[in-house]
Design a protein around this motif. Sequence first.
Motif, short mmCIF file in Angstrom:
data_model
loop_
_atom_site.label_atom_id
_atom_site.label_comp_id
_atom_site.label_asym_id
_atom_site.label_seq_id
_atom_site.Cartn_x
_atom_site.Cartn_y
_atom_site.Cartn_z
N ASN A 187 34.62 41.43 39.96
CA ASN A 187 35.99 41.25 40.45
C ASN A 187 36.94 41.67 39.34
O ASN A 187 36.98 41.00 38.32
N SER A 208 36.46 44.76 42.31
CA SER A 208 35.31 45.49 42.81
C SER A 208 35.72 46.89 43.25
O SER A 208 36.82 47.09 43.75
N LEU A 242 29.94 44.64 46.29
CA LEU A 242 30.18 43.26 45.88
C LEU A 242 28.88 42.48 45.93
O LEU A 242 28.08 42.65 46.86
#
Length: 90
Positions: free
Chosen positions: A15, A17, A21
């Motif tokens: 994060n 991304s 993910l």
Amino acid sequence: MNAELTSEPFQVYPNPSSGILNIRLQPEGDIQQTVEVYNHLGQKVESYELSFTKDMPAVEVQLNNLSDGVYFIRVFDGEQVQTRRILLKK
């Protein structure tokens, strides 16, 4: 902070991304989990039924079809909803 090193029961990384993910839970056994993705307006844009196991607690999800922006990853374990905010930046 590296999400893989935390003890949180629900982690989403990396994060920000670029479209791929990782979603990590800490299941005590084999579980099926509904994972939903919401945009910044609160609209559900994706929904997945994912399998997690104690030996394989992380699952990769492709968000390449979504536009850049802020999204919320929501997991409901039958008792409580957990949400994480992510930034998608390709």
